[in-house]
Write a protein that holds these residues in place. Sequence first.
Motif, mmCIF file in Angstrom:
data_model
loop_
_atom_site.group_PDB
_atom_site.id
_atom_site.type_symbol
_atom_site.label_atom_id
_atom_site.label_comp_id
_atom_site.label_asym_id
_atom_site.label_seq_id
_atom_site.Cartn_x
_atom_site.Cartn_y
_atom_site.Cartn_z
ATOM 1 N N LEU A 166 -8.348 2.772 -4.784
ATOM 2 C CA LEU A 166 -7.201 1.780 -4.859
ATOM 3 C C LEU A 166 -5.730 2.064 -4.243
ATOM 4 O O LEU A 166 -4.803 1.446 -3.827
ATOM 5 C CB LEU A 166 -6.544 1.877 -6.296
ATOM 6 C CG LEU A 166 -7.624 1.199 -7.254
ATOM 7 C CD1 LEU A 166 -7.193 1.451 -8.557
ATOM 8 C CD2 LEU A 166 -7.670 -0.267 -7.101
ATOM 9 N N VAL A 167 -6.008 3.460 -3.423
ATOM 10 C CA VAL A 167 -4.671 4.121 -2.700
ATOM 11 C C VAL A 167 -5.317 4.349 -1.316
ATOM 12 O O VAL A 167 -6.292 4.425 -0.943
ATOM 13 C CB VAL A 167 -4.101 4.895 -3.336
ATOM 14 C CG1 VAL A 167 -3.621 4.638 -4.776
ATOM 15 C CG2 VAL A 167 -5.276 6.213 -3.529
ATOM 16 N N PRO A 168 -4.075 4.413 -0.166
ATOM 17 C CA PRO A 168 -4.592 4.810 0.811
ATOM 18 C C PRO A 168 -5.136 6.261 1.098
ATOM 19 O O PRO A 168 -5.100 7.022 0.016
ATOM 20 C CB PRO A 168 -3.096 4.830 1.795
ATOM 21 C CG PRO A 168 -2.238 3.885 0.941
ATOM 22 C CD PRO A 168 -2.772 4.143 -0.296
ATOM 23 N N SER B 181 4.950 -1.447 -1.070
ATOM 24 C CA SER B 181 5.614 -0.566 -2.460
ATOM 25 C C SER B 181 4.820 -1.302 -3.433
ATOM 26 O O SER B 181 4.600 -0.444 -4.542
ATOM 27 C CB SER B 181 7.131 -0.610 -2.046
ATOM 28 O OG SER B 181 7.424 0.122 -3.232
ATOM 29 N N TYR B 182 5.051 -2.570 -3.458
ATOM 30 C CA TYR B 182 4.573 -3.317 -4.649
ATOM 31 C C TYR B 182 3.341 -3.222 -5.006
ATOM 32 O O TYR B 182 2.748 -2.987 -6.132
ATOM 33 C CB TYR B 182 4.872 -4.638 -4.540
ATOM 34 C CG TYR B 182 4.492 -5.797 -5.646
ATOM 35 C CD1 TYR B 182 5.284 -5.787 -6.895
ATOM 36 C CD2 TYR B 182 3.254 -6.389 -5.709
ATOM 37 C CE1 TYR B 182 5.048 -6.528 -7.917
ATOM 38 C CE2 TYR B 182 2.870 -7.159 -6.855
ATOM 39 C CZ TYR B 182 3.880 -7.438 -7.979
ATOM 40 O OH TYR B 182 3.527 -8.148 -8.777
ATOM 41 N N SER B 183 2.393 -3.313 -3.944
ATOM 42 C CA SER B 183 0.928 -2.774 -4.057
ATOM 43 C C SER B 183 0.511 -1.845 -4.560
ATOM 44 O O SER B 183 -0.256 -1.540 -5.545
ATOM 45 C CB SER B 183 0.181 -3.339 -2.782
ATOM 46 O OG SER B 183 -1.360 -2.998 -2.779
ATOM 47 N N LEU B 184 1.206 -0.724 -4.309
ATOM 48 C CA LEU B 184 0.983 0.664 -4.449
ATOM 49 C C LEU B 184 1.226 0.924 -6.018
ATOM 50 O O LEU B 184 0.566 1.493 -6.799
ATOM 51 C CB LEU B 184 1.917 1.603 -3.857
ATOM 52 C CG LEU B 184 1.131 2.031 -2.443
ATOM 53 C CD1 LEU B 184 1.910 2.978 -1.621
ATOM 54 C CD2 LEU B 184 -0.268 2.811 -2.722
ATOM 55 N N ARG B 185 2.506 0.175 -6.588
ATOM 56 C CA ARG B 185 2.926 0.324 -7.789
ATOM 57 C C ARG B 185 1.742 -0.375 -8.898
ATOM 58 O O ARG B 185 1.499 0.120 -9.965
ATOM 59 C CB ARG B 185 4.130 -0.292 -8.254
ATOM 60 C CG ARG B 185 5.443 0.544 -7.594
ATOM 61 C CD ARG B 185 6.743 -0.059 -8.218
ATOM 62 N NE ARG B 185 7.027 -1.542 -7.962
ATOM 63 C CZ ARG B 185 7.647 -1.910 -6.985
ATOM 64 N NH1 ARG B 185 8.020 -0.937 -6.161
ATOM 65 N NH2 ARG B 185 7.994 -3.136 -6.846
ATOM 66 N N GLY B 186 1.495 -1.417 -8.399
ATOM 67 C CA GLY B 186 0.154 -1.994 -9.012
ATOM 68 C C GLY B 186 -0.921 -1.262 -9.238
ATOM 69 O O GLY B 186 -1.683 -1.124 -10.406
#
Length: 397
Positions: free
Chosen positions: A131-133, A7-12
């Motif tokens: 940057l995202v899945p 979740s933190y990675s996605l927010r970044g």
Amino acid sequence: MTLIERSYSLRGAYLRIALISAALFVVGTNAFVIAGVLPQIATGLGASTSSVSYSISWYAIIVAVLAPVVSVLCARTSRAALMGAGMGLIAGGIALSAIAGDLTLFTAGRVVAALGGAALVPAAMAAAPTLVPAEQRGRALGVVGFGFILATAVGSPLGTALAALGSWRLALGILAALAAVLALAVLVLTRDVPTGVVPGIAARFAVLRDVRIGLALMTTLLFTAAFNMVYIFSSAVTESVTGGSGTSLATLLLVFGVAGVVGNWLGGSLTDRFGARPTALAALAGVTVSLAALYAVEGSYVGTAVLFGVWGLATAAALVPIQHRLVDVDPAVAGVSLSWYSTAMYIGIALAPVVGASVLPYGAAWLDLLGAAAAAAALGVFALGYVVRRRVAPVVA
């Protein structure tokens, strides 16, 4: 990776994508703000409206030609460096246009900004999906595309309003300052954006052998031309209902832009849920109908405002699924396909002022029908892309 870490990675990731989107907001505003202030710029430079509109073509042609060249020559350069340098050139170019005393210097500023756009836009478009899945690519492309949509929702109406209240030079000056700030921010805060696979020159052109990619790019060209033929000449197209009032035109552009914000979110969400095909076909049909209807309601400000809203919603909703189609055809070369997307987009932008200026003497309302015809052609080409099933041989870098 734990759920919290993910979740933190996605927010970044989305924060970086939002910054990239802000950079594209400046790029879009730089292009779209000209539409609302063409008469004022022409008066200030002592030139005709058509002559000023051709500076849009020069800008777009340079981006279209140089974007793939920059992608090849700077293939191993970090995307942060490309985006930061591009943003710096855009800031300088806009500033030069803002202080220009004649059309030559104004066009020179547009050329400098175009060099920056050639570096920034392909890198920005390619960065977001990395940057995202995979299942969130539509949403990521939607966030990036939001920068362009926000340019029509806020940038262009605000620039038009500033020109009406003060000067078009003030609007461009503020935009140049914002571009300068973003140049530094992008350079520093996107340093960890992956460069991705670096394809060779042959591989970059080989993707065009896939007919499905070619048809998606042709859709982009036609769709972009349809939009710009009407939007660039919006002051002339709506003169019968605005009476030449900059404030009235700014309101129409604001309606278009706000509807576009909704359409951008809708396009990304529907693409992730239902796929690119039905979303794009429905959106392109909406663009076609709304532009054709604009011709019919000439003389009605309320009717024009309503159709500007429908047009803005459908236009924004079409952007994500068209880009997503390029990713879907062959995800392995998505970065290359999206770099060609920017080329196709800017060719469409370049054609629009030339075609529009040639039609303008016969009546601005005819641009609505011409735009509708181009949008209908884009719909047909996009649909054809799903009929073609043959794949080309694998691309080797």
